[in-house]
Design a protein around this motif. Structure first.
Motif, PDB file in Angstrom:
ATOM      1  N   PRO A   1       0.841  -1.128   0.076  1.00  0.00           N
ATOM      2  CA  PRO A   1      -0.097   0.010   0.077  1.00  0.00           C
ATOM      3  C   PRO A   1       0.899   1.288  -0.049  1.00  0.00           C
ATOM      4  O   PRO A   1       1.998   1.565   0.509  1.00  0.00           O
ATOM      5  CB  PRO A   1      -0.789  -0.056   1.336  1.00  0.00           C
ATOM      6  CG  PRO A   1      -0.057  -1.049   2.159  1.00  0.00           C
ATOM      7  CD  PRO A   1       0.668  -1.868   1.349  1.00  0.00           C
ATOM      8  N   PRO A   2       0.558   2.376  -0.650  1.00  0.00           N
ATOM      9  CA  PRO A   2       1.167   3.437  -0.515  1.00  0.00           C
ATOM     10  C   PRO A   2       1.500   4.144   0.862  1.00  0.00           C
ATOM     11  O   PRO A   2       0.641   3.759   1.729  1.00  0.00           O
ATOM     12  CB  PRO A   2       0.159   4.555  -1.352  1.00  0.00           C
ATOM     13  CG  PRO A   2      -1.018   3.876  -1.842  1.00  0.00           C
ATOM     14  CD  PRO A   2      -0.844   2.371  -1.239  1.00  0.00           C
ATOM     15  N   HIS A   3       2.372   4.703   0.975  1.00  0.00           N
ATOM     16  CA  HIS A   3       2.755   5.261   2.303  1.00  0.00           C
ATOM     17  C   HIS A   3       1.757   6.324   2.674  1.00  0.00           C
ATOM     18  O   HIS A   3       1.278   6.938   1.636  1.00  0.00           O
ATOM     19  CB  HIS A   3       4.361   5.713   2.176  1.00  0.00           C
ATOM     20  CG  HIS A   3       4.769   6.396   3.490  1.00  0.00           C
ATOM     21  ND1 HIS A   3       4.853   7.694   3.737  1.00  0.00           N
ATOM     22  CD2 HIS A   3       5.459   5.959   4.616  1.00  0.00           C
ATOM     23  CE1 HIS A   3       5.060   8.013   5.031  1.00  0.00           C
ATOM     24  NE2 HIS A   3       5.775   6.945   5.399  1.00  0.00           N
ATOM     25  N   SER A   4       1.818   6.786   3.920  1.00  0.00           N
ATOM     26  CA  SER A   4       0.679   7.887   4.107  1.00  0.00           C
ATOM     27  C   SER A   4       1.515   9.329   3.781  1.00  0.00           C
ATOM     28  O   SER A   4       2.563   9.323   3.450  1.00  0.00           O
ATOM     29  CB  SER A   4       0.736   7.990   5.831  1.00  0.00           C
ATOM     30  OG  SER A   4       1.661   8.390   6.423  1.00  0.00           O
ATOM     31  N   MET A   5       0.629  10.179   3.932  1.00  0.00           N
ATOM     32  CA  MET A   5       1.029  11.601   3.614  1.00  0.00           C
ATOM     33  C   MET A   5       1.668  12.543   4.847  1.00  0.00           C
ATOM     34  O   MET A   5       2.166  13.510   4.615  1.00  0.00           O
ATOM     35  CB  MET A   5      -0.084  12.282   2.934  1.00  0.00           C
ATOM     36  CG  MET A   5      -0.570  11.990   1.790  1.00  0.00           C
ATOM     37  SD  MET A   5       0.624  12.000   0.396  1.00  0.00           S
ATOM     38  CE  MET A   5       0.721  13.851   0.264  1.00  0.00           C
TER      39      MET A   5
ATOM     40  N   TRP B   1       5.819  11.090  -3.267  1.00  0.00           N
ATOM     41  CA  TRP B   1       6.217  10.844  -1.488  1.00  0.00           C
ATOM     42  C   TRP B   1       5.597   9.602  -1.071  1.00  0.00           C
ATOM     43  O   TRP B   1       6.340   8.710  -0.318  1.00  0.00           O
ATOM     44  CB  TRP B   1       5.342  11.950  -1.005  1.00  0.00           C
ATOM     45  CG  TRP B   1       5.718  11.940   0.625  1.00  0.00           C
ATOM     46  CD1 TRP B   1       4.862  11.601   1.436  1.00  0.00           C
ATOM     47  CD2 TRP B   1       6.769  12.714   1.535  1.00  0.00           C
ATOM     48  NE1 TRP B   1       5.312  11.642   2.712  1.00  0.00           N
ATOM     49  CE2 TRP B   1       6.572  12.362   2.812  1.00  0.00           C
ATOM     50  CE3 TRP B   1       7.857  13.173   1.125  1.00  0.00           C
ATOM     51  CZ2 TRP B   1       7.335  12.828   3.819  1.00  0.00           C
ATOM     52  CZ3 TRP B   1       8.547  13.577   2.121  1.00  0.00           C
ATOM     53  CH2 TRP B   1       8.392  13.288   3.282  1.00  0.00           C
ATOM     54  N   ARG B   2       4.177   9.268  -1.580  1.00  0.00           N
ATOM     55  CA  ARG B   2       3.581   8.000  -1.199  1.00  0.00           C
ATOM     56  C   ARG B   2       4.313   6.739  -1.762  1.00  0.00           C
ATOM     57  O   ARG B   2       4.139   5.787  -0.879  1.00  0.00           O
ATOM     58  CB  ARG B   2       2.133   8.030  -1.663  1.00  0.00           C
ATOM     59  CG  ARG B   2       1.322   8.811  -0.709  1.00  0.00           C
ATOM     60  CD  ARG B   2      -0.296   8.582  -1.249  1.00  0.00           C
ATOM     61  NE  ARG B   2      -0.464   9.080  -2.621  1.00  0.00           N
ATOM     62  CZ  ARG B   2      -1.075  10.142  -2.782  1.00  0.00           C
ATOM     63  NH1 ARG B   2      -1.108  11.194  -1.781  1.00  0.00           N
ATOM     64  NH2 ARG B   2      -1.202  10.593  -4.163  1.00  0.00           N
ATOM     65  N   SER B   3       5.086   6.872  -2.720  1.00  0.00           N
ATOM     66  CA  SER B   3       5.741   5.796  -3.511  1.00  0.00           C
ATOM     67  C   SER B   3       7.285   5.598  -2.928  1.00  0.00           C
ATOM     68  O   SER B   3       7.772   4.841  -3.557  1.00  0.00           O
ATOM     69  CB  SER B   3       5.509   5.950  -5.108  1.00  0.00           C
ATOM     70  OG  SER B   3       4.287   6.192  -5.382  1.00  0.00           O
ATOM     71  N   GLY B   4       7.532   6.461  -1.974  1.00  0.00           N
ATOM     72  CA  GLY B   4       9.052   6.254  -1.543  1.00  0.00           C
ATOM     73  C   GLY B   4       9.814   7.192  -1.281  1.00  0.00           C
ATOM     74  O   GLY B   4      10.888   7.198  -0.625  1.00  0.00           O
ATOM     75  N   ALA B   5       9.538   8.552  -1.660  1.00  0.00           N
ATOM     76  CA  ALA B   5      10.415   9.863  -1.858  1.00  0.00           C
ATOM     77  C   ALA B   5      10.333  10.207  -0.159  1.00  0.00           C
ATOM     78  O   ALA B   5      11.472  10.976   0.089  1.00  0.00           O
ATOM     79  CB  ALA B   5       9.875  11.064  -2.530  1.00  0.00           C
ATOM     80  N   TYR B   6       9.380   9.659   0.701  1.00  0.00           N
ATOM     81  CA  TYR B   6       9.596  10.018   1.939  1.00  0.00           C
ATOM     82  C   TYR B   6      10.901   9.641   2.695  1.00  0.00           C
ATOM     83  O   TYR B   6      11.436   9.894   3.499  1.00  0.00           O
ATOM     84  CB  TYR B   6       8.617   9.658   2.722  1.00  0.00           C
ATOM     85  CG  TYR B   6       8.358   8.052   2.820  1.00  0.00           C
ATOM     86  CD1 TYR B   6       8.978   7.374   3.833  1.00  0.00           C
ATOM     87  CD2 TYR B   6       7.989   7.264   1.745  1.00  0.00           C
ATOM     88  CE1 TYR B   6       8.631   5.883   3.931  1.00  0.00           C
ATOM     89  CE2 TYR B   6       7.802   5.854   1.933  1.00  0.00           C
ATOM     90  CZ  TYR B   6       8.121   5.518   2.923  1.00  0.00           C
ATOM     91  OH  TYR B   6       7.755   4.040   2.744  1.00  0.00           O
TER      92      TYR B   6
ATOM     93  N   GLY C   1      -2.974  12.748  -7.098  1.00  0.00           N
ATOM     94  CA  GLY C   1      -3.079  11.389  -7.080  1.00  0.00           C
ATOM     95  C   GLY C   1      -2.059  10.742  -8.082  1.00  0.00           C
ATOM     96  O   GLY C   1      -0.979  11.278  -8.540  1.00  0.00           O
ATOM     97  N   ARG C   2      -2.365   9.517  -8.445  1.00  0.00           N
ATOM     98  CA  ARG C   2      -1.509   8.763  -9.366  1.00  0.00           C
ATOM     99  C   ARG C   2      -1.498   9.503 -10.745  1.00  0.00           C
ATOM    100  O   ARG C   2      -2.347  10.248 -11.168  1.00  0.00           O
ATOM    101  CB  ARG C   2      -1.939   7.316  -9.599  1.00  0.00           C
ATOM    102  CG  ARG C   2      -1.818   6.607  -7.969  1.00  0.00           C
ATOM    103  CD  ARG C   2      -1.635   4.954  -8.366  1.00  0.00           C
ATOM    104  NE  ARG C   2      -1.593   4.682  -7.123  1.00  0.00           N
ATOM    105  CZ  ARG C   2      -0.422   4.298  -6.336  1.00  0.00           C
ATOM    106  NH1 ARG C   2       0.548   4.846  -6.729  1.00  0.00           N
ATOM    107  NH2 ARG C   2      -0.618   3.622  -5.226  1.00  0.00           N
ATOM    108  N   PRO C   3      -0.503   9.265 -11.554  1.00  0.00           N
ATOM    109  CA  PRO C   3      -0.336   9.998 -12.743  1.00  0.00           C
ATOM    110  C   PRO C   3      -1.584   9.523 -13.745  1.00  0.00           C
ATOM    111  O   PRO C   3      -1.895  10.601 -14.581  1.00  0.00           O
ATOM    112  CB  PRO C   3       0.822   9.919 -13.369  1.00  0.00           C
ATOM    113  CG  PRO C   3       1.847   9.007 -12.285  1.00  0.00           C
ATOM    114  CD  PRO C   3       0.624   8.948 -11.217  1.00  0.00           C
ATOM    115  N   THR C   4      -2.001   8.423 -13.724  1.00  0.00           N
ATOM    116  CA  THR C   4      -3.202   8.120 -14.568  1.00  0.00           C
ATOM    117  C   THR C   4      -4.356   8.850 -14.407  1.00  0.00           C
ATOM    118  O   THR C   4      -5.214   8.808 -15.262  1.00  0.00           O
ATOM    119  CB  THR C   4      -3.221   6.557 -14.514  1.00  0.00           C
ATOM    120  OG1 THR C   4      -3.611   6.290 -13.230  1.00  0.00           O
ATOM    121  CG2 THR C   4      -2.113   5.848 -14.951  1.00  0.00           C
TER     122      THR C   4
END
Length: 152
Positions: free
Chosen positions: A10-14, A86-91, A125-128
């Motif tokens: 699941p995506p990371h939190s904000m 951020w949610r995908s790992g930039a955190y 949200g997601r790029p799509t």
């Protein structure tokens, strides 16, 4: 055959996210900001203000709503929204890596032009969820036209 080696997480939190953590629109080697360079690169008939990087005139096409707009109404956005990164790992990235991501002019499709109308409508949200479309409604290729400032 089922792939048992990959898993979807699941995506990371904000938690902790702000756009400021990406230090966007940093200064590029030419002395201009990333935003100014994208406007110059992707615009048509771009003229800068005298002794300044900020475009004073020109036009920009937005594939998101099939409109051409003037500099006062042009805006720049990331093809992969910073919140999604951020949610995908930039955190967990270093400050330098986030800044490089937020200001990268070389990655295809990293930044795009939008009219103010479409810039305000998509979510982070997601790029799509907010891809540009052609008049037929089909997604457009994620490419950016090549142009450059004269004298740089």
């Amino acid at each position: 055959m089922r792939n048992t080696h990959s898993r979807v997480t699941p995506p990371h939190s904000m938690d902790g996210y702000t756009r400021d953590k990406f230090d966007i629109w940093g200064t590029q080697p030419d002395g201009c900001t990333t935003r100014q360079d994208v406007l110059a690169r992707d615009g048509k008939n771009v003229q800068d203000k005298p002794d300044h990087c900020q475009p004073a005139s020109g036009s920009w096409y937005s594939a998101y709503d099939d409109t051409t707009t003037a500099v006062a109404k042009a805006t720049i956005d990331h093809m992969v929204p910073l919140a999604e990164a951020w949610r995908s790992g930039a955190y967990i990235w270093s400050t330098d890596r986030r800044k490089a991501f937020g200001n990268d002019l070389k990655a295809p499709g990293r930044s795009s032009r939008r009219s103010l109308r479409t810039r305000r409508s998509p979510t982070a949200g997601r790029p799509t969820g907010s891809q540009p479309t052609t008049l037929s409604g089909a997604p457009t290729p994620r490419t950016t036209p090549a142009s450059s400032r004269s004298g740089r």
